[in-house]
Write an enzyme that holds these catalytic residues in place. Structure first.
Site, mmCIF file in Angstrom:
data_model
loop_
_atom_site.group_PDB
_atom_site.id
_atom_site.type_symbol
_atom_site.label_atom_id
_atom_site.label_comp_id
_atom_site.label_asym_id
_atom_site.label_seq_id
_atom_site.Cartn_x
_atom_site.Cartn_y
_atom_site.Cartn_z
ATOM 1 N N SER A 167 -33.022 67.392 20.088
ATOM 2 C CA SER A 167 -32.412 68.788 18.332
ATOM 3 C C SER A 167 -33.893 69.871 18.500
ATOM 4 O O SER A 167 -34.650 70.020 19.569
ATOM 5 C CB SER A 167 -31.528 68.360 18.136
ATOM 6 O OG SER A 167 -31.500 69.001 17.811
ATOM 7 N N HIS B 127 -24.836 71.345 16.895
ATOM 8 C CA HIS B 127 -24.821 71.447 18.984
ATOM 9 C C HIS B 127 -22.876 71.520 18.637
ATOM 10 O O HIS B 127 -22.540 71.084 19.915
ATOM 11 C CB HIS B 127 -24.916 70.011 19.019
ATOM 12 C CG HIS B 127 -26.870 69.901 19.070
ATOM 13 N ND1 HIS B 127 -27.453 71.242 19.548
ATOM 14 C CD2 HIS B 127 -27.221 69.443 18.288
ATOM 15 C CE1 HIS B 127 -29.111 70.366 19.290
ATOM 16 N NE2 HIS B 127 -28.434 69.631 18.201
#
Length: 773
Positions: free
Chosen positions: A86, A190
């Site tokens: 990430s 996400h």
């Protein structure tokens, strides 16, 4: 091979980075100026609670990760791959030289601000259930609004969505035997719920200039290395797409990575790496009962044997050799070129190395160079568009840049075309000197990275058979060329400064006994000698990176490929053997001829594009009279000053058997050709110089015989000009009696697999047996 992994949000805790801030005060000052607060204070005291707020956690963690990287880079060599979870992916891109520290911190600050504005959702880890079971469970539950945010390992996924949806799925997870662990985050990262933030983030990235990664960076979105372009798009998609971490780790393992180091606070990624490695090992383990050592010699391919071993059958000897083949040559070369093997398919002119060939290699995780020589510039541009369209964002393709003695403008236009289309790899062939076009291509877009090191995003792979040419490519370009390019604006001051510090070619391929422009050299002598020359040049100029040496010519059998690696080659480049593949852009008639060759069925002939200079190429001798006739024309050119000096009998033979038309007709065609190409000066020169006119007339024969072979004109087969080395005959003997005896089954990636896996088998069987006490 090693990978460095950067953690993402969740790795923060009070006290992180304590040992780093005093070591890198300048970076800390830059961070404080950009953020408006001290990162060291935020980490050590956290009196303002910044480590619990997304808009602050992300830039703080970026800084700590970056300082951790700088500390490790001072002590260790660069890894083969980078990856980040990430937020950590931004660190990986920074470490790969895609932008400087200040730019990276600005990107992350904006990312944190936008993601921090999205509220009302959350995330939860599901542990103990495989990803497929989790997605099926969510589907059966009827709970809407949930997405899988992270595929972390075979037994850990993270769900993302509204709090009520997460609460509704918790019982189903526990009933299925899994553990449900809510995460302390402020939003449904996400997932589809982040699209608004992603859109705003994309607008923020509009003014950011991204450089191609200097080290391969694995994308969370694709689980594949980032391409040279499209970085902003993937960073935007990452915000609302799942993190495919398990796939990314498996990709690293398949690429040969055996060690992963977590660069930043915590050990979450280390644990996930170990879990993925253990699962991968268990999945691909070879049962003891089926394991056997390779035979002492490379087995011939037997009739009915499949060209490639079936996927997943890792107990097969062939697949074991394929795994070993991935370790041959230079790992750095494989990384820079984005390849499974240190293996390339070289260019063959007039599009014989076709777009289809290049695409097929790229789709197989390999690379081919398109044969641009002899083609109109428009056709070369169309080929680039076709290749890039088929391969998408992958960059594993290259183009040929051919030295043009008589048409420097064409060479320059070709180089500009490559720069305009952002081609990153070229194979430079037939060069007798360094040219402005070559230097312009190599250093367009050159820059300095975050550490001030010179970086050129474009790669030149130079083919050389002579020491002076190899030396020229290994050296920085001539100062006069760089100065002129800078004066005319073709290189910026930064690009010109970098050009003065880096070699023209990072990779030099020793060309010996090949079909291309060659001096008939022998690999056994040339490769070690040019390798020593390389060592001297690297020492002379103090390069930070080692120039890599490749081998080409004569590579038609596993033994030959193995020998090249034993001699110290960092990579191999094949040519002749690929001309007999279904994807090659030549006629079926030529392919039938090639499939019937033996090792001794080639001969040397003058090179048509360098007629008059004595340069030679190797061509097919069996079934054609081209070699003898071409050499006859060259002797006549050397012996006479004009066409009128040639005796009547010889002239009649040339017209009847070679040209199949009169010399006057040939001259008329030649004039039309040069006028159509916008070269009237060639005609004027020929009219004033009879010897030059003779050269142009004889060169017509070389052009005509090439096109006759490409088009498969059977009536002119005796005159076919087919460039080919003895490697073709060696490959025919290697595959005799197998399904690959038929050229229609010799797909270009199959040839690569057979040669590389076979070479690995040769080297393994030749290794001395281990002794036991």
């Amino acid at each position: 091979m090693q990978a460095w992994l950067f953690p993402g949000q969740g790795a923060q805790r009070k006290g992180i980075g304590a040992e780093l801030f005093s070591r890198f005060p300048e970076h800390c000052r830059v961070a404080e100026r950009i953020l408006g607060y001290s990162v060291a204070e935020a980490c050590q005291e956290d009196t303002s609670g910044r480590l619990r707020q997304t808009q602050h956690v992300q830039p703080v963690l970026f800084v700590v990760n970056a300082l951790s990287h700088l500390a490790r880079a001072e002590m260790e060599a660069e890894p083969s791959f980078l990856a980040g979870h990430s937020l950590g992916e931004v660190n990986a891109l920074w470490a790969a030289g895609c932008f400087d520290f200040e730019t990276g911190l600005g990107i992350v600050r904006r990312r944190g601000e936008l993601m921090g504005r999205i509220v009302g959702g959350g995330m939860a880890a599901v542990v103990g259930l495989d990803p497929g079971k989790v997605t099926a469970l969510v589907a059966r539950s009827g709970v809407a609004g949930l997405d899988v945010a992270n595929y972390n390992s075979a037994t850990q996924v993270v769900l993302s969505g509204p709090h009520d949806c997460l609460a509704a799925i918790a019982t189903a997870v526990r009933d299925a035997g899994g553990r449900y662990c809510p995460l302390n985050v402020s939003a449904a990262f996400h997932s589809r719920h982040m699209r608004e933030a992603a859109q705003a983030f994309g607008e923020a990235l509009g003014d950011v200039r991204f450089e191609p990664p200097r080290i391969a960076v694995v994308s969370n979105v694709t689980a594949r290395p980032y391409p040279p372009d499209g970085i902003a798009d993937l960073l935007v998609r990452q915000i609302y797409s799942p993190v495919r971490w398990q796939e990314s780790m498996n990709m690293l393992i398949d690429a040969g990575v055996r060690d992963a180091v977590e660069v930043g606070p915590g050990s979450v990624l280390t644990d996930l790496w170990r879990a993925c490695a253990a699962e991968h090992s268990a999945r691909t383990a070879v049962p003891t009962a089926t394991w056997h050592r390779p035979p002492a010699t490379v087995p011939r391919i037997r009739p009915g044997e499949p060209a490639l071993a079936p996927a997943g059958s890792l107990a097969e000897e062939a697949n074991g050799s394929r795994d070993a083949a991935a370790g041959l040559g230079s790992a750095e070369f494989r990384r820079d070129y984005g390849l499974r093997y240190a293996y390339l398919a070289g260019s063959m002119y007039h599009g014989i190395s076709s777009a289809e060939l290049v695409i097929r290699m790229g789709e197989a995780g390999l690379m081919g160079f398109f044969g641009a020589g002899g083609l109109p510039l428009e056709a070369v541009g169309q080929a680039i568009v076709k290749i890039k369209s088929a391969l998408g964002q992958r960059a594993n393709f290259g183009m040929n840049l051919l030295y043009s003695l008589h048409e420097p403008a064409l060479e320059r236009a070709t180089a500009e075309l490559y720069v305009r289309h952002d081609v990153r790899f070229v194979e430079a062939a037939a060069y007798t000197q360094i040219t402005p076009a070559l230097v312009r291509f190599r250093f367009a877009g050159a820059r300095r990275d975050a550490r001030g090191c010179p970086v050129a995003p474009r790669h030149v792979l130079a083919k050389a058979s002579r020491f002076e040419i190899a030396d020229a490519f290994m050296s920085p370009p001539p100062a006069a060329i760089v100065d002129e390019l800078e004066r005319e604006g073709s290189l910026t001051p930064v690009e010109a400064a970098v050009a003065r510090e880096l070699p023209v070619g990072e990779d030099v391929c020793v060309e010996a006994d090949s079909a291309g422009h060659t001096d008939g050299g022998v690999s056994l002598a040339l490769i070690p000698a040019i390798t020593r020359l390389r060592d001297d040049v690297v020492s002379r100029f103090g390069y930070r990176r080692r120039i890599r040496i490749g081998a080409s010519g004569g590579l038609g059998s596993p033994e030959a490929v193995a020998a090249a690696f034993v001699l110290g080659a960092d990579f191999v480049l094949t040519g002749s053997v690929n001309q007999c593949s279904p994807e090659a852009g030549t006629s079926a008639l030529v392919k039938e001829m090639l499939a019937g060759l033996d090792v001794h069925d080639t001969a040397y002939a003058p090179a048509g594009d360098m007629f008059g200079l004595g340069a030679e190429v190797q061509v097919v001798r069996k079934g054609t009279l081209f070699a003898g006739r071409a050499n006859k024309l060259y002797r006549l050119y050397r012996q006479h000053e004009s066409l009128t000096e040639i005796d009547a009998y010889t002239r009649a033979v040339i017209e009847r058997s070679y040209f199949k038309r009169t010399i006057d007709e040939v001259w008329s065609e030649t004039k039309r050709h040069h006028l159509a190409k916008g070269r009237p000066e060639e005609i004027e020169k020929a009219e004033a110089n009879p010897k030059h006119k003779m050269a142009l007339v004889f060169q017509w024969y070389f052009a005509h015989t090439t096109l006759a072979a490409l088009d498969g004109h059977a009536e002119d087969k005796v005159n076919f000009q087919v460039h080919c080395g003895p490697a073709m005959g060696a490959f025919n003997r290697f595959v005799a009696g197998s399904e690959l005896a038929d050229w229609r089954n010799r797909h270009v990636e199959v040839i690569a697999e057979k040669l590389m896996a076979g070479a690995a088998g040769v080297l393994e069987s030749a290794a001395p047996a281990r002794c036991q006490a």
